[in-house]
Design a protein around this motif. Structure first.
Motif, mmCIF file in Angstrom:
data_model
loop_
_atom_site.group_PDB
_atom_site.id
_atom_site.type_symbol
_atom_site.label_atom_id
_atom_site.label_comp_id
_atom_site.label_asym_id
_atom_site.label_seq_id
_atom_site.Cartn_x
_atom_site.Cartn_y
_atom_site.Cartn_z
ATOM 1 N N PRO A 82 40.685 35.357 54.289
ATOM 2 C CA PRO A 82 40.798 35.724 52.878
ATOM 3 C C PRO A 82 41.668 34.732 52.103
ATOM 4 C CG PRO A 82 42.155 37.150 54.230
ATOM 5 C CD PRO A 82 41.379 36.295 55.165
ATOM 6 N N GLU A 83 41.488 34.724 50.807
ATOM 7 C CA GLU A 83 42.329 33.901 49.946
ATOM 8 C C GLU A 83 42.535 34.665 48.650
ATOM 9 O OE1 GLU A 83 40.113 30.391 49.095
ATOM 10 O OE2 GLU A 83 38.405 31.502 48.335
ATOM 11 N N LEU A 84 43.504 34.219 47.860
ATOM 12 C CA LEU A 84 43.713 34.864 46.577
ATOM 13 C C LEU A 84 42.522 34.556 45.684
ATOM 14 C CD1 LEU A 84 47.453 34.276 45.593
ATOM 15 C CD2 LEU A 84 46.428 36.328 46.540
ATOM 16 N N THR A 85 41.930 35.585 45.117
ATOM 17 C CA THR A 85 40.882 35.398 44.124
ATOM 18 C C THR A 85 41.173 36.346 42.975
ATOM 19 O OG1 THR A 85 39.477 37.101 45.056
ATOM 20 C CG2 THR A 85 39.145 34.865 45.881
ATOM 21 N N PHE A 86 40.257 36.402 41.996
ATOM 22 C CA PHE A 86 40.506 37.298 40.861
ATOM 23 C C PHE A 86 40.495 38.745 41.308
ATOM 24 C CE2 PHE A 86 36.630 39.543 39.704
ATOM 25 C CZ PHE A 86 35.698 38.898 40.510
ATOM 26 N N ASN A 87 39.872 39.047 42.486
ATOM 27 C CA ASN A 87 39.911 40.437 42.952
ATOM 28 C C ASN A 87 40.535 40.594 44.339
ATOM 29 O OD1 ASN A 87 37.861 39.524 44.543
ATOM 30 N ND2 ASN A 87 36.234 40.581 43.436
ATOM 31 N N THR A 88 41.275 39.600 44.768
ATOM 32 C CA THR A 88 42.148 39.756 45.931
ATOM 33 C C THR A 88 43.541 39.346 45.485
ATOM 34 O OG1 THR A 88 40.350 39.211 47.422
ATOM 35 C CG2 THR A 88 42.567 39.096 48.329
ATOM 36 N N TRP A 89 44.398 40.335 45.289
ATOM 37 C CA TRP A 89 45.685 40.065 44.658
ATOM 38 C C TRP A 89 46.784 39.824 45.679
ATOM 39 C CZ3 TRP A 89 45.352 44.479 40.460
ATOM 40 C CH2 TRP A 89 44.294 44.165 39.588
ATOM 41 N N THR A 90 46.507 40.202 46.921
ATOM 42 C CA THR A 90 47.452 39.871 47.985
ATOM 43 C C THR A 90 46.689 39.771 49.297
ATOM 44 O OG1 THR A 90 49.533 40.441 49.061
ATOM 45 C CG2 THR A 90 48.042 42.269 48.576
ATOM 46 N N PHE A 91 47.195 38.959 50.202
ATOM 47 C CA PHE A 91 46.626 38.895 51.547
ATOM 48 C C PHE A 91 47.666 38.232 52.445
ATOM 49 C CE2 PHE A 91 45.476 34.476 52.575
ATOM 50 C CZ PHE A 91 45.747 33.880 51.363
ATOM 51 N N VAL A 92 47.434 38.343 53.743
ATOM 52 C CA VAL A 92 48.374 37.738 54.688
ATOM 53 C C VAL A 92 47.750 36.464 55.233
ATOM 54 C CG1 VAL A 92 49.706 38.052 56.781
ATOM 55 C CG2 VAL A 92 49.302 40.000 55.269
ATOM 56 N N GLU A 93 48.391 35.357 54.925
ATOM 57 C CA GLU A 93 47.873 34.074 55.386
ATOM 58 C C GLU A 93 48.466 33.753 56.751
ATOM 59 O OE1 GLU A 93 48.506 30.898 52.647
ATOM 60 O OE2 GLU A 93 47.534 29.412 53.928
ATOM 61 N N THR A 94 47.614 33.289 57.650
ATOM 62 C CA THR A 94 48.077 32.900 58.973
ATOM 63 C C THR A 94 48.245 31.387 59.003
ATOM 64 O OG1 THR A 94 46.661 34.664 59.759
ATOM 65 C CG2 THR A 94 47.651 33.250 61.423
ATOM 66 N N ILE A 95 49.460 30.951 59.280
ATOM 67 C CA ILE A 95 49.735 29.517 59.257
ATOM 68 C C ILE A 95 50.220 29.069 60.620
ATOM 69 C CG2 ILE A 95 51.206 27.731 58.265
ATOM 70 C CD1 ILE A 95 51.195 29.292 55.688
ATOM 71 N N GLU A 96 49.547 28.066 61.148
ATOM 72 C CA GLU A 96 49.989 27.507 62.419
ATOM 73 C C GLU A 96 50.863 26.301 62.116
ATOM 74 O OE1 GLU A 96 46.884 27.086 65.559
ATOM 75 O OE2 GLU A 96 47.961 25.233 65.992
ATOM 76 N N VAL A 97 52.106 26.376 62.535
ATOM 77 C CA VAL A 97 53.011 25.262 62.297
ATOM 78 C C VAL A 97 53.052 24.397 63.550
ATOM 79 C CG1 VAL A 97 55.367 24.604 61.710
ATOM 80 C CG2 VAL A 97 54.368 26.676 60.728
#
Lengths: 321, 439
Positions: A82-97
Motif C-alpha cells: 500500500p501507499e498513501l493515496t487520496f483514499n489511503t490516509w495511513t498505512f504501515v510501510e515496511t522498510i529494509e535497512v
C-alpha cells in the motif's frame, strides 16, 4: 497551540497595520478583521493535540490502516504494497535497512499526515479548504476546494494526495484526525485499535513528556531525537525510532522554522508595494505629461490617433538604408 | 464491440469533427478558406498541427470525463506539470509586454512606442486568456475558478494570484476594448474608455507587479523541494524584474514576426530602443541573480556535472550574459539580425528560467517522476495556436497595427497575391543586412 496562536495573532496585527496604511486596501482590512473576530471564540482553552508514534513498538499488524478505512468510509486498498493515496490516509510501510552484513533488518513505519503546528498546506490553500481546527488538526472542506493542488507542493512531507482519475469532482485526501470521533472526545480510530501501544494520543505537552521520559529511561533503545518536536516549527504527530530517522525515509534536512512565514513575510509587503507602485506611477505620469505638454503640442492630432509612429517609421528606417 | 465503437467515436471522430469545424470557421473568417490560395509553408504547418488539434479536443473530452491522471504525466509526486509550468508561468511572463509597453507610452509618455501598444495589449490579453484556458484543464474543479474571489484566505499566495490575474485580465479587456468600440456607430463608450485609460494603465502596472512577482512567491514556500540554484526568498523580486526585461523583448519578437507576415518593414530605430531597455533591466536582473547566488553560497551546485547545472548555465549565459554583451556592441545596435537575436535570446532565457523553477528544478527533488504526455503537450500547443489564430483574426478585423488602418481600403490580402509579391518583399530584409555588413 498558544505559541502558534500568539504568532498568528501577531502576524495578523502586522498585516492589519500595513493594511491600515493603504487606503486602497481598507475594505479588505475590514473583512479580515471580521474574519479574525469570528475565529476568536474558538480559541478558548482547547489544547494542542499530540500524537506519539513509537516505531520501536510497531508490529506491522496493519490494524491502523483497516480502522482508518472503516472510520472514514474509504474503500479497501487495492495496491500492494500500500501507499498513501487520496483514499489511503495511513498505512504501515515496511522498510529494509541494509547493513554491511548483507540482508538488513526490517522496520515498520506508520505513514500519515504530521498535522504541523503551522501547516504549509493550509497557508497555501487559496480558499481555506485545508484549515486548522482549534486543537490543531489540519482538516479539509471539499465544498471549497478547486483542485489547484498547491497544497501538495507546499507540504514538506508530501502528504496531500489528489484523485487523479476523476473528471469533474476530484478531491484531496489526507488524514483528518477522525473529526467525527473527536467531536465526542474519542481518540482517532487507528490509535484506539493499535494493540501494541505504538500509538498514543493526548495533549502535545503530555506526549512530549512521555517521549522524553522514554528516551531517558531507555537511551539504548532509541535514537535521541523526537521527530516532529521542532521540524518545520513543530508538528502534532511525534515519532520515536530505534534507528536514525533518515534511514526510514524521514526528511531530516527540514528547517525548524515554520514554512508559512516564508510567504507570509512576502504577503505582508503586498499592500505597501501596491500603494507604492500606484502612487509612484501616477506621480511619474503627472510629471511626464506636464513637462511634455509644450513640446508635443504641435503633434497633438497625431497623439490622439495612432498614426504618429506609423508616419514616423518609414522616414526613420530609411535613414538606416 | 459496441464499447469499442463508442470509444472510437467519442475519442477520435467527435474531436475530428469539432476541430474541422473550428478550423473552417477560423479560415472562413480570415477569408482564406480556399486551399489553392495557401502558400506551401502554411499548408505544411497546418498539416503538422491538425493532428495535434484533434488530440487536444479528444484530450478535453477524456480529461473532463476520466480525470487529469489518464491524460497527463502528472501524479502525486509531481502535481504541477506543463499546464502550470509552461502555460501559466511562461504565459504570464511573456505577456509582460502589455503592461511594460502601456507604462512606457502612458506613464513615461514615450510616444515612439505608441504604434506597438495595441499589438502588445492584444497579445497580453490573449496570453491571459490562454492562461485561463490552461487553468480550465489543470484545475481539478475548474467550475470553481472563482472561489478565491469569494472564499478568502489572505495567507495564501495563490489567493492573491487569483485576485490579481482575474482583475488584470479584466483590465486588459478594457485596455483592448477601444479596438472593438471604435467600430461601433456610437462613440460614447469609446470616449469613456479613452478617458479612463490612464487609470487602467496604472492599475494594470500595479496588478502586474503583484502577480508577476507572486508567481515566484509560490515557490518560496518550498525551500525543501526547489533546487537551491533557484530557490531564494528573493524569487518574487527576480520574477518581477525578469518579467519587465522580457516584456520589450517579447514585443520585439511579435513585431518582427507580424512584420514579416504582413510584409512591412520593422522600424529598427524603435526596436533597438526596446532592446536597450530590455538589456538595461536584464543587467539589473543578472546582477541581483548573481548576488543572490553568492549570498546564499549556492555556487557549488552550479559546478556539479549535472543536467540541472547545465540548464542553469544555459539560462544565465544564453538568456542573460550573451544578450547583454550583444547589446553592448555599438556597431550592432541597429542591425536587424542582432535585434532579433537579442530579443529571441532574452525570451528563451526567461522561458527556460520559468521551466527551471516549475519543472526541472522540482524534478531534482522528486526524481524522474514526470514527463509531459503527448496529450498534455497537444493542449498547450493548441492553446498557443488558438491565440495565434485569434491574433490573426483581430489583425484582419481590427486596427491592431497603425499602418493597417491607413491601408485598409485597398488591403484585401488573399494569399495568392502575397505569393506573387513574396519574392521581392522577402528579399528586402536580406538586402538590409548585406548593406549593413558592407558598412
Amino acid at each position: 497551540m498558544t505559541v502558534n496562536n500568539v504568532s498568528k495573532l501577531h502576524s495578523r496585527r502586522i498585516f492589519l497595520k500595513t493594511m491600515g496604511l493603504s487606503a486602497l486596501a481598507l475594505s479588505m482590512g475590514q473583512a479580515i478583521e471580521a474574519a479574525a473576530a469570528e475565529e476568536s471564540p474558538n480559541e478558548t482553552d482547547v489544547e494542542q493535540f499530540g500524537w506519539l508514534i513509537d516505531l520501536t513498538r510497531c508490529a506491522d499488524c496493519g490494524a491502523c490502516m483497516q480502522a482508518c478505512k472503516e472510520e472514514n468510509n474509504l474503500p479497501p486498498t487495492v495496491s500492494a504494497p500500500p501507499e498513501l493515496t487520496f483514499n489511503t490516509w495511513t498505512f504501515v510501510e515496511t522498510i529494509e535497512v541494509p547493513t554491511t552484513l548483507g540482508k538488513g533488518a526490517v522496520y515498520s513505519v506508520k505513514r500519515q499526515c504530521m498535522h504541523c503546528l503551522e501547516p504549509a498546506c493550509a497557508s497555501a490553500c487559496p480558499v481555506a479548504a485545508l484549515h486548522q481546527t482549534p486543537e490543531g488538526a489540519v482538516v479539509y472542506d471539499v465544498s471549497l476546494c478547486m483542485g489547484c493542488r498547491y497544497c501538495m507542493l507546499a507540504c514538506p512531507f508530501d502528504i496531500p494526495h489528489f484523485e487523479w482519475n476523476e473528471g469533474l469532482t476530484p478531491v484531496i485526501g489526507k488524514c483528518l484526525l477522525c473529526p467525527n470521533r473527536r467531536v465526542d472526545g474519542l481518540k482517532p480510530a487507528c490509535v484506539d485499535i493499535c494493540p501494541t501501544g505504538t500509538l498514543e494520543f493526548g495533549s502535545r505537552e503530555r506526549m512530549l513528556a512521555i517521549a522524553r521520559a522514554r528516551l531517558e529511561a531507555n537511551p539504548d533503545r532509541y535514537v535521541n531525537h523526537i521527530y516532529g518536536e521542532h521540524e518545520v516549527g513543530g508538528t502534532g504527530v511525534l515519532y520515536l525510532s530505534g534507528i536514525p530517522f533518515e534511514k526510514l525515509g524521514f526528511r531530516t534536512d527540514l528547517t525548524t522554522e515554520p514554512l508559512p512565514e516564508l510567504t507570509w513575510n512576502i504577503m505582508t509587503r503586498i499592500p505597501a508595494v501596491a500603494v507604492g507602485m500606484t502612487v509612484g506611477m501616477s506621480g511619474i505620469a503627472a510629471i511626464t505629461h506636464r513637462r511634455g505638454k509644450d513640446k508635443t503640442e504641435h503633434q497633438q492630432q497625431g497623439a490622439v490617433g495612432i498614426a504618429t509612429p506609423g508616419e514616423a517609421s518609414p522616414s526613420e528606417s530609411s535613414v538606416e538604408e | 464491440m459496441i464499447a469499442l465503437l463508442s470509444l472510437i467515436s467519442l475519442r477520435i471522430i467527435l474531436p475530428l469533427i469539432i476541430t474541422l469545424m473550428a478550423v473552417y470557421i477560423v479560415l472562413r473568417l480570415l477569408g482564406r478558406h480556399k486551399i489553392s490560395h495557401w502558400p506551401a509553408w502554411v499548408i505544411l504547418l497546418a498539416a503538422a498541427l491538425f493532428p495535434v488539434w484533434v488530440t487536444a479536443t479528444s484530450t478535453a473530452i477524456v480529461r473532463f470525463t476520466e480525470g487529469i491522471g489518464p491524460v497527463s504525466g502528472m501524479n502525486d509526486n509531481f502535481p504541477w506539470g506543463i499546464w502550470i509550468g509552461f502555460d501559466m508561468m511562461v504565459g504570464v511572463a511573456l505577456a509582460a509586454g502589455g503592461f511594460v509597453t502601456a507604462g512606457l507610452v502612458h506613464v513615461f509618455n514615450i510616444k515612439q512606442f505608441h504604434g506597438m501598444l495595441r499589438a502588445a495589449i492584444l497579445t497580453a490579453f490573449l496570453g491571459y486568456l490562454l492562461v485561463v484556458g490552461g487553468l480550465i484543464f489543470d484545475l481539478g474543479r475548474p467550475y470553481r475558478i472563482w472561489h478565491p474571489l469569494v472564499y478568502w484566505q489572505h495567507h495564501s499566495v495563490m489567493f492573491e494570484l487569483g485576485w490579481c490575474v482575474s482583475m488584470y485580465t479584466t483590465v486588459l479587456a478594457l485596455e483592448f476594448s477601444p479596438m472593438v468600440l471604435e467600430k461601433l456607430p456610437f462613440k460614447w463608450p469609446l470616449k469613456i474608455i479613452k478617458f479612463l485609460t490612464p487609470v487602467f494603465v496604472i492599475l494594470g502596472i500595479t496588478l502586474s507587479t503583484l502577480h508577476q512577482s507572486s508567481l515566484g512567491s509560490l515557490y518560496v514556500l518550498m525551500p525543501e523541494k526547489l533546487h537551491p540554484l533557484w530557490w531564494t526568498p528573493a524569487l518574487p523580486v527576480l520574477f518581477f524584474i525578469s518579467a519587465v526585461a522580457v516584456g520589450p523583448a517579447m514585443v520585439t519578437v511579435e513585431n518582427l514576426i507580424s512584420g514579416k507576415l504582413a510584409h512591412h518593414k520593422p522600424n529598427t530605430k524603435i526596436l533597438s530602443k526596446l532592446g536597450g531597455l530590455s538589456g538595461a533591466v536584464l543587467a539589473v536582473y543578472l546582477a541581483l541573480r548573481l548576488a543572490d547566488l553568492t549570498s546564499r553560497s549556492a555556487w557549488s551546485y552550479a559546478f556539479e556535472p549535472t543536467l540541472i547545472a547545465f540548464s542553469f548555465w544555459l539560462e544565465i549565459l544564453l538568456g542573460a550574459v550573451v544578450p547583454i554583451i550583444l547589446l553592448g556592441i555599438p556597431r550592432l545596435q541597429f542591425k536587424l539580425s542582432n535585434i532579433a537575436t537579442v530579443a529571441g535570446l532574452i525570451v528563451g532565457g526567461v522561458v527556460l528560467n520559468r521551466l527551471n523553477v516549475a519543472i526541472f528544478g522540482m524534478l531534482t527533488y522528486t526524481g524522474p517522476a514526470y514527463a509531459p504526455t503527448l496529450r498534455e503537450l497537444s493542449v498547450t500547443i493548441t492553446l498557443v495556436s488558438l491565440g495565434v489564430a485569434t491574433f490573426a483574426l483581430a489583425v484582419r478585423y481590427l486596427a491592431v497595427f497603425p499602418t493597417h488602418t491607413e491601408e485598409q481600403p485597398q488591403l484585401k490580402p488573399t494569399w495568392s497575391d502575397t505569393r506573387l509579391k513574396s519574392r521581392p518583399v522577402e528579399a528586402s530584409p536580406v538586402r538590409n543586412i548585406t548593406v549593413s555588413v558592407e558598412e
